[in-house]
Scaffold this active site. Structure first.
Site, PDB file in Angstrom:
ATOM      1  N   ASP A 184      28.405  -5.604  32.884  1.00 25.83           N
ATOM      2  CA  ASP A 184      29.095  -6.677  33.303  1.00 25.83           C
ATOM      3  C   ASP A 184      30.293  -6.126  34.538  1.00 25.83           C
ATOM      4  O   ASP A 184      30.998  -7.071  34.990  1.00 25.83           O
ATOM      5  CB  ASP A 184      30.000  -7.332  32.241  1.00 25.83           C
ATOM      6  CG  ASP A 184      30.792  -6.356  31.150  1.00 25.83           C
ATOM      7  OD1 ASP A 184      30.932  -5.096  31.458  1.00 25.83           O
ATOM      8  OD2 ASP A 184      31.417  -6.910  30.524  1.00 25.83           O
ATOM      9  N   SER A 185      30.249  -4.712  34.827  1.00 25.37           N
ATOM     10  CA  SER A 185      31.106  -4.607  35.955  1.00 25.37           C
ATOM     11  C   SER A 185      30.355  -4.802  37.154  1.00 25.37           C
ATOM     12  O   SER A 185      30.956  -4.759  38.226  1.00 25.37           O
ATOM     13  CB  SER A 185      30.870  -2.809  36.021  1.00 25.37           C
ATOM     14  OG  SER A 185      29.444  -2.468  35.861  1.00 25.37           O
ATOM     15  N   ASP A 236      24.569  -6.002  29.199  1.00 20.09           N
ATOM     16  CA  ASP A 236      25.945  -6.351  29.005  1.00 20.09           C
ATOM     17  C   ASP A 236      26.006  -7.871  28.234  1.00 20.09           C
ATOM     18  O   ASP A 236      25.679  -8.557  28.945  1.00 20.09           O
ATOM     19  CB  ASP A 236      26.950  -6.009  29.711  1.00 20.09           C
ATOM     20  CG  ASP A 236      27.835  -4.732  29.430  1.00 20.09           C
ATOM     21  OD1 ASP A 236      27.572  -4.351  28.592  1.00 20.09           O
ATOM     22  OD2 ASP A 236      28.301  -4.251  30.292  1.00 20.09           O
ATOM     23  N   GLU A 265      33.752   4.919  25.910  1.00 15.71           N
ATOM     24  CA  GLU A 265      34.659   5.063  27.109  1.00 15.71           C
ATOM     25  C   GLU A 265      35.918   5.512  27.224  1.00 15.71           C
ATOM     26  O   GLU A 265      36.722   4.989  26.261  1.00 15.71           O
ATOM     27  CB  GLU A 265      34.321   3.407  27.882  1.00 15.71           C
ATOM     28  CG  GLU A 265      35.089   3.409  29.291  1.00 15.71           C
ATOM     29  CD  GLU A 265      34.704   2.139  29.978  1.00 15.71           C
ATOM     30  OE1 GLU A 265      33.876   1.233  29.524  1.00 15.71           O
ATOM     31  OE2 GLU A 265      35.350   2.005  31.136  1.00 15.71           O
ATOM     32  N   GLU A 314      30.714  -4.864  23.281  1.00 18.77           N
ATOM     33  CA  GLU A 314      31.860  -4.297  23.124  1.00 18.77           C
ATOM     34  C   GLU A 314      32.556  -4.635  22.017  1.00 18.77           C
ATOM     35  O   GLU A 314      32.752  -5.844  21.462  1.00 18.77           O
ATOM     36  CB  GLU A 314      32.969  -4.452  24.341  1.00 18.77           C
ATOM     37  CG  GLU A 314      32.665  -4.160  25.582  1.00 18.77           C
ATOM     38  CD  GLU A 314      33.631  -4.398  26.920  1.00 18.77           C
ATOM     39  OE1 GLU A 314      34.476  -4.674  26.603  1.00 18.77           O
ATOM     40  OE2 GLU A 314      33.082  -4.334  28.088  1.00 18.77           O
ATOM     41  N   LYS A 354      24.249  -4.697  25.124  1.00 17.52           N
ATOM     42  CA  LYS A 354      25.243  -3.929  24.676  1.00 17.52           C
ATOM     43  C   LYS A 354      26.336  -4.920  24.577  1.00 17.52           C
ATOM     44  O   LYS A 354      26.576  -5.850  25.279  1.00 17.52           O
ATOM     45  CB  LYS A 354      25.629  -2.950  25.947  1.00 17.52           C
ATOM     46  CG  LYS A 354      26.936  -2.020  25.579  1.00 17.52           C
ATOM     47  CD  LYS A 354      27.074  -1.138  26.629  1.00 17.52           C
ATOM     48  CE  LYS A 354      27.538  -1.152  27.868  1.00 17.52           C
ATOM     49  NZ  LYS A 354      28.935  -1.890  28.013  1.00 17.52           N
TER      50      LYS A 354
HETATM   51  O1  KIV Z   1      29.800  -2.789  32.673  1.00 14.68           O
HETATM   52  C1  KIV Z   1      29.826  -1.211  32.856  1.00 14.68           C
HETATM   53  O2  KIV Z   1      29.325  -1.037  33.788  1.00 14.68           O
HETATM   54  C2  KIV Z   1      29.829  -0.619  31.611  1.00 14.68           C
HETATM   55  C3  KIV Z   1      29.810   0.855  31.798  1.00 14.68           C
HETATM   56  C4  KIV Z   1      31.244   1.215  32.359  1.00 14.68           C
HETATM   57  C5  KIV Z   1      29.592   1.675  30.522  1.00 14.68           C
HETATM   58  O3  KIV Z   1      30.161  -1.172  30.680  1.00 14.68           O
END
Ligand code: KIV
Length: 291
Positions: free
Chosen positions: A71-72, A110, A209, A142, A140
């Site tokens: 989600d970056s 994510d 992280e 969080e 993934k």
């Molecule tokens: O969204 C992302 O890029 C991440 C990484 C920083 C692990 O969760």
């Protein structure tokens, strides 16, 4: 004809066929199980983010083990200051684009902010949409004990889950800072407890992280599933970075943990500048560049 020649690509074949054709390890499709096997034999896992077809194809062909559609994307693709605004539809769009470019790497997507915290049914519905519409291979999420029920329900549907502990950027408004997490004993103890719980309920790996290296190493040593670190030192089972950061496309982000492998922003700036000059001076296109 060799069984693994171009006419008989083996990336998508089931393991049993792949094993019988002398396919080398760097050609075999990466699965969640293979990541666990890599940990068992002490082979480090490489992971990078990607958000589009062209970049994903390059990353995959370069031999990465795992691609994260993170989600970056909210930051590096859209220009938002946090990961919070990105939607499920947008994540699915990125994930589909990545899947079109990838043959070997395991692709993990994510679950974006607000699509799994409400209740476990909503979490499952979000994960199912990602898997069905993008055909990615895992999600993934969080968080730890607070979202245990959501993770369990997703796992029950046969969807592999990668956990994410330590600095969890979707909670930035709760913590108010992107600084190192779990320096205090209580937070470190909770992280270890959460990691154990994620392994126990069936997650195949965990991203940790920005925590002290000593803590991350301890978790990696105690667990049998792989721990993938970002800003968590070298004692873990693999590393992940945001591709725009490590390629120097995003030059405004320089945390201590980041190693920059290229300065693509400068290379692109120079190339585009030369193109502009060539167009302005009528140097481009020349005789051989036209029909
Ligand atoms: O969204 C992302 O890029 C991440 C990484 C920083 C692990 O969760």
């Amino acid at each position: 004809m060799a069984a693994d020649s171009e006419e008989f690509p083996n990336f998508a074949l089931p393991n049993i066929v792949i094993m019988s054709t002398n396919t080398t390890d760097n050609q075999r499709k990466v699965t969640t199980r293979r990541l666990v096997e890599m940990k068992q034999r002490g082979e480090k896992i490489s992971m990078l983010t990607a958000y589009d077809y062209s970049m994903a194809k390059i990353v995959d062909e370069a031999g990465i083990d795992c691609i994260l559609v993170g989600d970056s994307a909210s930051n590096v693709m859209v220009g938002n200051t946090t990961t919070l605004p990105i939607t499920l539809d947008q994540m699915i769009y990125h994930a589909k684009s990545v899947m079109n470019g990838v043959k070997r790497a395991l692709v993990v997507v994510d679950l974006p902010f607000g699509t799994y915290q409400g209740n476990s049914k909503e979490a499952l519905a979000s994960a199912v949409r990602i898997m069905k519409e993008s055909q990615a291979e895992a999600v993934k999420i969080e968080g730890g004990s607070e979202i245990r029920e959501s993770i369990e329900r997703i796992l029950c549907a046969g969807i592999p889950v990668m956990g994410h502990l330590g600095l969890t950027p979707q909670s930035i408004n709760k913590f108010g800072t992107y600084t190192v997490r779990a320096r205090e004993e209580a937070e470190a103890a909770k992280l270890i407890e959460d990691a154990r719980m994620l392994e126990e309920i069936g997650c195949f790996a965990i991203v940790i992280e920005k925590v002290p290296a000593k803590l991350a190493r301890k978790v990696a040593e105690q667990l049998t599933i792989p721990i993938i670190g970002i800003g968590a030192g070298g004692g873990v089972d693999g590393q992940v970075l945001v591709i725009h950061d490590m390629l120097g496309i995003n030059k405004g982000f320089s945390p201590r943990f980041l190693r920059r492998y290229a300065n693509l922003a400068d290379i692109m700036h120079d190339a585009i500048g030369r193109y502009v000059e060539d167009v302005k001076s009528s140097d481009f296109p020349n005789e051989s560049e036209q029909y």
